[in-house]
Structures are given as structure tokens and as C-alpha cells.
Design a protein around this motif. Structure first.
Motif, short mmCIF file in Angstrom:
data_model
loop_
_atom_site.label_atom_id
_atom_site.label_comp_id
_atom_site.label_asym_id
_atom_site.label_seq_id
_atom_site.Cartn_x
_atom_site.Cartn_y
_atom_site.Cartn_z
N TYR A 114 0.79 -1.23 0.00
CA TYR A 114 0.00 0.00 0.00
C TYR A 114 0.82 1.28 0.00
CZ TYR A 114 -3.41 -3.44 1.56
OH TYR A 114 -4.19 -4.56 1.66
N LYS A 118 -1.34 4.03 3.45
CA LYS A 118 -2.15 3.27 4.41
C LYS A 118 -1.97 3.82 5.82
CE LYS A 118 -3.13 -1.27 6.21
NZ LYS A 118 -4.09 -2.17 5.67
N GLU A 131 -0.38 -2.38 -5.51
CA GLU A 131 -1.53 -3.23 -5.27
C GLU A 131 -1.75 -4.25 -6.38
OE1 GLU A 131 -4.99 -1.35 -3.51
OE2 GLU A 131 -3.76 0.39 -2.97
#
Length: 163
Positions: A114, A118, A131
Motif C-alpha cells: 500500500y 495506508k 496493489e
């Protein structure tokens, strides 16, 4: 003709010896890893599958990470003392000379997947994660990175995180 056969035999035996040294080296590296609790890095990994995981991780690292972190995991110069022209941190080394080994597996996985967004939704730096990689691909990259670390760093990491 006889000398050619002798040279061919020496060459063939040399290849066998080199292959055996590689197998023994990989065996020592992987069987030396102690107390692996994480399913992704369990002792049940065979030498062959661990080798495949590291080879895959090496290829995926080259494709997805090396452009910033360097082809030898060396990071960018001044990674810990300056910002780039956009005001972002330079990519740190992942070869054991930086701080990567200070973080647990879950953190490393999440940053790879991420990026830092994140942890900080307002993050606008360059480590945005990936991702598109599967979980297994990320674990392979991390296995490769850890494989590159010096033994002293691996020992510290393993004692800190009991993996």
C-alpha cells in the motif's frame, strides 16, 4: 584426443562441484533460519521452494523496486539526510544498511502493498506501494530482500521479531 577427454572430464567435474557448493550454501542459509512462526516463512519450506521464492522475489524486485531502491538494494544517495527536488524522501537501502530490518514483516508487507498512504491518508510521497502484486509475490520480494541482508542483520531481525 586424449587431452581433450581429460579437459572435458575436468570441466564436467568442476560443474558438478560448483553445483554442489551452491546447493550446500543455499541449504545452510535456509536451514539456519530459526524459529520461523509466520506461515509465509515456515520451516516447512523445502530448499527448492525457498530457492524458487527468492529467485521470483529477485525478478519481481528488479521489475517493481529497483528503479528507486537500486539494483543492488543500495537505495539512493543521501536517503537519510536530504529530500529530493519534490520535497520527498529518497528511497532507503533495503540491503541491511538502512532501517528496513527495524520493521516487522507485517509492516514491510503493508508498505510494499500500500505504500505509506495506508499509514497516512494525506501522504503524497513516491512510495505508493503496488496493489497489482499478489500476496505471494510480495512475500517473495521480502524473502529476497532478507536473503541479501548480512547474517548479523538477519540474526538481529530474527531475535527482534521471533520469525
Amino acid at each position: 584426443m586424449r587431452y581433450v577427454n581429460i579437459i572435458e572430464n575436468i570441466f564436467n567435474y568442476s560443474l558438478i562441484v560448483i553445483f554442489l557448493f551452491i546447493v550446500i550454501f543455499l541449504g545452510l542459509v535456509f536451514f539456519n533460519e530459526k524459529n520461523r512462526d509466520d506461515d509465509n516463512f515456515s520451516n516447512s519450506l523445502s530448499l527448492e521452494s525457498a530457492s524458487e521464492q527468492i529467485l521470483l522475489g529477485s525478478a519481481l524486485y528488479a521489475e517493481n523496486c529497483a528503479s528507486c531502491h537500486g539494483n543492488k538494494l543500495q537505495g539512493q544517495p543521501k536517503w537519510n539526510i536530504e529530500k529530493d527536488s519534490d520535497g520527498h524522501n529518497y528511497a532507503p537501502p533495503l540491503n541491511g544498511t538502512g532501517h528496513t530490518w527495524h520493521h516487522n514483516q507485517e509492516y514491510l508487507f503493508n508498505v510494499t502493498r500500500y505504500g505509506f498512504k495506508k499509514m497516512d491518508p494525506n501522504y503524497s510521497g513516491k512510495m505508493m506501494g503496488n496493489e497489482d502484486l499478489t500476496d505471494d509475490e510480495i512475500w517473495s520480494i521480502l524473502a529476497y530482500v532478507k536473503f541479501i541482508w548480512p547474517d548479523s542483520i538477519k540474526e538481529k531481525y530474527n531475535s527482534m521479531y521471533k520469525n
